[in-house]
Motif scaffolding. Structure first.
Motif, short mmCIF file in Angstrom:
data_model
loop_
_atom_site.label_atom_id
_atom_site.label_comp_id
_atom_site.label_asym_id
_atom_site.label_seq_id
_atom_site.Cartn_x
_atom_site.Cartn_y
_atom_site.Cartn_z
N PRO A 156 0.80 -1.24 0.00
CA PRO A 156 0.00 0.00 0.00
C PRO A 156 0.83 1.28 0.00
O PRO A 156 0.36 2.32 -0.48
N LYS A 157 2.05 1.24 0.51
CA LYS A 157 2.86 2.46 0.54
C LYS A 157 3.27 2.92 -0.86
O LYS A 157 3.70 4.05 -1.06
N PHE A 158 3.10 2.01 -1.84
CA PHE A 158 3.44 2.37 -3.22
C PHE A 158 2.21 2.78 -4.03
O PHE A 158 2.25 2.77 -5.27
N LYS A 159 1.13 3.15 -3.37
CA LYS A 159 -0.07 3.57 -4.10
C LYS A 159 0.27 4.75 -5.01
O LYS A 159 0.87 5.74 -4.59
N ASP A 160 -0.12 4.61 -6.28
CA ASP A 160 0.15 5.60 -7.33
C ASP A 160 1.63 5.83 -7.57
O ASP A 160 2.04 6.86 -8.12
N LYS A 161 2.45 4.83 -7.20
CA LYS A 161 3.89 4.92 -7.44
C LYS A 161 4.42 3.73 -8.23
O LYS A 161 5.62 3.65 -8.49
N VAL A 162 3.54 2.79 -8.60
CA VAL A 162 3.95 1.64 -9.41
C VAL A 162 3.73 1.97 -10.88
O VAL A 162 2.67 2.44 -11.27
N VAL A 163 4.75 1.74 -11.68
CA VAL A 163 4.63 1.86 -13.13
C VAL A 163 4.74 0.45 -13.69
O VAL A 163 5.68 -0.28 -13.37
N PHE A 164 3.76 0.08 -14.50
CA PHE A 164 3.67 -1.32 -14.95
C PHE A 164 3.54 -1.35 -16.47
O PHE A 164 2.67 -0.71 -17.04
N GLN A 165 4.45 -2.10 -17.11
CA GLN A 165 4.35 -2.25 -18.56
C GLN A 165 3.13 -3.11 -18.90
O GLN A 165 2.86 -4.10 -18.24
N SER A 166 2.42 -2.72 -19.93
CA SER A 166 1.22 -3.45 -20.32
C SER A 166 1.54 -4.89 -20.68
O SER A 166 2.35 -5.16 -21.57
N ALA A 167 0.89 -5.83 -20.00
CA ALA A 167 1.16 -7.25 -20.24
C ALA A 167 0.69 -7.70 -21.63
O ALA A 167 1.11 -8.75 -22.10
N SER A 168 -0.15 -6.91 -22.28
CA SER A 168 -0.64 -7.30 -23.60
C SER A 168 0.36 -6.98 -24.71
O SER A 168 0.25 -7.52 -25.81
N VAL A 169 1.33 -6.10 -24.43
CA VAL A 169 2.30 -5.73 -25.47
C VAL A 169 3.75 -5.80 -25.01
O VAL A 169 4.66 -5.78 -25.83
N SER A 170 3.98 -5.89 -23.71
CA SER A 170 5.35 -5.87 -23.17
C SER A 170 5.70 -7.18 -22.49
O SER A 170 4.94 -7.69 -21.66
N THR A 171 6.86 -7.72 -22.83
CA THR A 171 7.33 -8.94 -22.17
C THR A 171 7.59 -8.68 -20.69
O THR A 171 7.33 -9.54 -19.85
N PHE A 172 8.12 -7.50 -20.34
CA PHE A 172 8.37 -7.18 -18.93
C PHE A 172 7.07 -7.26 -18.13
O PHE A 172 7.03 -7.85 -17.05
N GLY A 173 6.02 -6.62 -18.66
CA GLY A 173 4.75 -6.63 -17.96
C GLY A 173 4.16 -8.03 -17.86
O GLY A 173 3.61 -8.42 -16.82
N LEU A 174 4.28 -8.79 -18.94
CA LEU A 174 3.77 -10.16 -18.93
C LEU A 174 4.51 -11.00 -17.91
O LEU A 174 3.90 -11.77 -17.15
N ASN A 343 -6.64 -6.09 -21.49
CA ASN A 343 -7.07 -4.77 -21.94
C ASN A 343 -8.48 -4.43 -21.44
O ASN A 343 -8.77 -3.26 -21.14
N ARG A 344 -9.31 -5.44 -21.32
CA ARG A 344 -10.70 -5.21 -20.89
C ARG A 344 -10.81 -5.09 -19.36
O ARG A 344 -11.51 -4.22 -18.86
N MET A 345 -10.06 -5.95 -18.64
CA MET A 345 -10.23 -6.01 -17.19
C MET A 345 -9.24 -5.14 -16.40
O MET A 345 -9.61 -4.59 -15.37
#
Length: 348
Positions: A156-174, A343-345
């Motif tokens: 919770p201390k990272f609320k609005d501080k996490v940057v996440f690569q989109s799992a639908s287009v990025s291997t890192f995010g996936l 992308n939908r959820m």
């Protein structure tokens, strides 16, 4: 006599034109990630091959998904000669018949066994892993300890501080999503736990879903990004630019990430493309890539040329002891469905 001279002149002109055409420098087009990869190869690796073979190499930049889309669109008349793709995307490309088998070479024989894809249809040129990276300055200012687990993304201390690569287009995010899924009891054959838990855990902390990692540098400097999935190589590159980031190996393990090359099937310069592919697997080429861009060799004979590079290799091998290899056949069989669902959820 004049006609004879004219005929001779025409013949000489034709010969000169033919010779000029034959001597014309050829161009090879290589699809790859932009940024550090493009800069490293164009500045430090390609020049020796270009000079030795009188060829110009032009990079077609893009993410692995973008390069794959270009290759699919031009399958009947390929516009590229080689492409570099993340391992999972490369397996998909090979399954679509976009690659031709690599010819035997000393470099190919010297690779780590896992770096040779089935039937040598492609081969790894960069070995790495996806783990966690964090904003060192922000962590120090807040008095936060370095992250140790993928579950730290849900703290919770990272609320609005996490940057996440989109799992639908990025291997890192996936990778990050699938590790979270595993921790929650799932597998590559069952992603229900991950999709169920993500929105109310990591999802609640995400400031922005990004298509690739290009914005991370800026977001770290502005203090927007505290923690995000990334590779040790990318972290090293950012640190060299003065960006205050560090890499953290999750206790559950990082995910093996290999960038592989393949020669595109039915390309216009098959022999020269194979020659370039062999060169890129050589110890010499991979040592240059390591020194110039922190790109970790897949060739076991490639040597670090500086003490700093030696240290990076030693650290990398330590991380590899707990790195996890995912089931890419299973992933690719279900990827389209996951992308739609993500992308939908998640990013709706």
């Amino acid at each position: 006599m004049i006609d004879a001279r004219r005929a001779l002149g025409s013949a000489l002109a034709l010969m000169l034109a033919t010779a000029a055409a034959q001597a014309e420098t050829k161009t090879l087009y290589v699809g790859m990630n932009g940024g550090n990869f493009e800069r490293t190869y164009t500045q430090a690796v390609f020049p020796d091959f270009e000079k030795a073979n009188d060829v110009k190499i032009v990079v077609v930049p893009g993410t692995s998904s973008e390069i794959l889309a270009k290759a699919i669109a031009a399958k009947d008349r390929p516009q590229m000669h080689l492409m570099f793709l993340d391992d999972g995307v490369m397996i998909r490309a090979a399954g679509l018949g976009l690659c031709e088998k690599l010819k035997p070479s000393d470099g190919l024989a010297q690779l780590e066994p896992f770096a040779r894809l089935k039937n040598d249809i492609a081969a790894g040129i960069d070995i790495g892993m996806t783990g966690l990276a964090y904003n060192k300055k922000l962590f120090d200012d807040k008095g936060w300890a370095a992250p140790t687990s993928w579950l730290d993304l849900a703290d919770p201390k990272f609320k609005d501080k996490v940057v996440f690569q989109s799992a639908s287009v990025s291997t890192f995010g996936l990778h990050a999503f699938l590790m979270f899924n595993r921790i929650n009891g799932g597998s590559e054959a069952n992603v229900e736990p991950g999709f169920k838990a993500f929105p109310e855990t990591i999802g609640k902390n995400v400031l922005e879903y990004i298509p690739n990692s290009a914005k991370i540098s800026e977001m770290v400097q502005t203090g927007e990004a505290a923690i995000f999935p990334l590779t040790p190589t990318a972290v090293s590159t950012l640190k060299e630019k003065g960006i205050p980031v560090e890499y953290a190996q999750p206790k559950e393990g990082s995910v093996v990430l290999m960038v592989a090359e393949c020669v595109i099937a039915n390309n216009s310069e098959a022999e020269l493309a194979q020659k370039l592919a062999a060169y890129l697997l050589s110890p010499d080429a991979q040592a240059k890539a390591l020194a110039a861009g922190n790109i970790v060799p897949s060739n076991t004979a490639a040597k670090a040329t500086t003490p700093a590079a030696e240290q990076k290799l030693a650290t990398f091998h330590t991380y590899m002891k707990t790195a996890i290899t995912l089931d890419w056949d299973g992933i690719n069989a279900r990827r389209a469905e996951w992308n739609t669902r993500w992308n939908r959820m998640i990013e709706r």
